[in-house]
Design an enzyme around this catalytic site. Structure first.
Site, PDB file in Angstrom:
ATOM      1  N   MET A 118      -1.554  -2.343   5.568  1.00 53.24           N
ATOM      2  CA  MET A 118      -1.644  -3.648   5.191  1.00 53.24           C
ATOM      3  C   MET A 118      -1.055  -4.562   5.998  1.00 53.24           C
ATOM      4  SD  MET A 118      -3.004  -4.185   2.169  1.00 53.24           S
ATOM      5  CE  MET A 118      -3.183  -3.875   0.465  1.00 53.24           C
ATOM      6  N   CYS A 162       0.732  -1.169   0.105  1.00 54.77           N
ATOM      7  CA  CYS A 162      -0.154   0.084  -0.032  1.00 54.77           C
ATOM      8  C   CYS A 162       0.832   1.247   0.104  1.00 54.77           C
ATOM      9  CB  CYS A 162      -1.035   0.026   1.174  1.00 54.77           C
ATOM     10  SG  CYS A 162      -0.040   0.076   2.916  1.00 54.77           S
ATOM     11  N   THR A 219       2.168   3.467   2.321  1.00 54.56           N
ATOM     12  CA  THR A 219       3.388   3.191   3.479  1.00 54.56           C
ATOM     13  C   THR A 219       3.663   1.641   3.819  1.00 54.56           C
ATOM     14  OG1 THR A 219       1.597   3.068   5.047  1.00 54.56           O
ATOM     15  CG2 THR A 219       2.537   5.181   4.418  1.00 54.56           C
ATOM     16  N   GLY A 220       2.634   0.709   3.586  1.00 55.52           N
ATOM     17  CA  GLY A 220       2.635  -0.700   4.108  1.00 55.52           C
ATOM     18  C   GLY A 220       2.241  -0.745   5.304  1.00 55.52           C
ATOM     19  N   ILE A 221       2.022   0.236   5.990  1.00 54.72           N
ATOM     20  CA  ILE A 221       1.408   0.202   7.466  1.00 54.72           C
ATOM     21  C   ILE A 221       0.012  -0.264   7.524  1.00 54.72           C
ATOM     22  CG2 ILE A 221       0.751   1.585   9.690  1.00 54.72           C
ATOM     23  CD1 ILE A 221       2.958   3.612   8.644  1.00 54.72           C
ATOM     24  N   ARG A 273      16.231 -20.828  18.930  1.00 57.46           N
ATOM     25  CA  ARG A 273      15.859 -19.924  19.973  1.00 57.46           C
ATOM     26  C   ARG A 273      14.709 -18.888  19.497  1.00 57.46           C
ATOM     27  NH1 ARG A 273      20.201 -17.081  17.996  1.00 57.46           N
ATOM     28  NH2 ARG A 273      20.203 -14.999  17.748  1.00 57.46           N
TER      29      ARG A 273
HETATM   30  C1  RB5 Z   1      -4.004   5.307   0.763  1.00 56.35           C
HETATM   31  O1  RB5 Z   1      -4.180   6.670   0.413  1.00 56.35           O
HETATM   32  C2  RB5 Z   1      -3.230   4.993   1.885  1.00 56.35           C
HETATM   33  O2  RB5 Z   1      -3.687   5.535   3.227  1.00 56.35           O
HETATM   34  C3  RB5 Z   1      -2.700   3.655   1.883  1.00 56.35           C
HETATM   35  O3  RB5 Z   1      -2.183   2.813   0.647  1.00 56.35           O
HETATM   36  C4  RB5 Z   1      -1.934   3.224   2.986  1.00 56.35           C
HETATM   37  O4  RB5 Z   1      -0.606   4.106   3.070  1.00 56.35           O
HETATM   38  C5  RB5 Z   1      -2.488   2.770   4.235  1.00 56.35           C
HETATM   39  O5  RB5 Z   1      -1.626   2.614   5.315  1.00 56.35           O
END
Ligand code: RB5
Length: 150
Positions: free
Chosen positions: A71, A65, A67-69, A132
């Site tokens: 997702m 996405c 930022t990847g955050i 581990r």
């Molecule tokens: C979309 O604008 C953006 O919020 C999404 O791609 C992502 O970064 C969310 O975490």
């Protein structure tokens, strides 16, 4: 190896590059969308890929996405999913060696194409170290079970 991949509009361009790489590696790829730059909601696509990983229908997943955050947040709601948001070769490698990550999350607006492709290559080919680190993953599984039973 079966690999599912998904993205939102913030990750669609990078996903195209990753698809080309995966094709050249001869992997079985399941593209779960989205397919164009129209605005969509990342939880819809993150859930598709994470559900497939959680159910054992695919071996690994890749989510992109902006930022990847978002997702990674969505994917980690699914039992058995260990989604890692990585930004470079080191984090991609460590997410496999130490965390046995089964989903790689990438920010299409954060990570450049060549770095991202390098990360995917490394992530797909790096084995889990076990030892581990397995004990720690077992603890995560226990926490997940206790959280789900609340
Ligand atoms: C979309 O604008 C953006 O919020 C999404 O791609 C992502 O970064 C969310 O975490």
């Amino acid at each position: 190896m079966r690999v599912a991949i998904g993205c939102d509009h913030g990750g669609v361009e990078l996903k195209e590059g990753i698809l080309a790489l995966l094709g050249s590696l001869g992997l079985e790829i399941i593209d779960m969308g989205t397919g164009d730059c129209c605005s969509v909601d990342y939880p819809d696509y993150g859930a598709k890929v994470a559900r497939a990983v959680s159910a054992g229908e695919v071996d690994k997943g890749i989510l992109v996405c902006g930022t990847g955050i978002g997702m990674s947040i969505v994917a980690n709601k699914f039992p058995g999913v260990r989604a890692a948001l990585c930004h470079d070769a080191f984090t991609a490698r460590m997410s496999r060696m130490h965390n046995d990550a089964n989903i790689l999350a990438i920010g299409g607006r954060v990570t450049g194409r060549e770095v991202a492709l390098d990360m995917v290559n490394i992530w797909l080919s790096t084995p889990f170290e076990g030892g581990r680190h397995q004990k720690r993953l077992d603890k995560i599984s226990d926490i997940e079970k206790s959280a789900l039973s609340v």
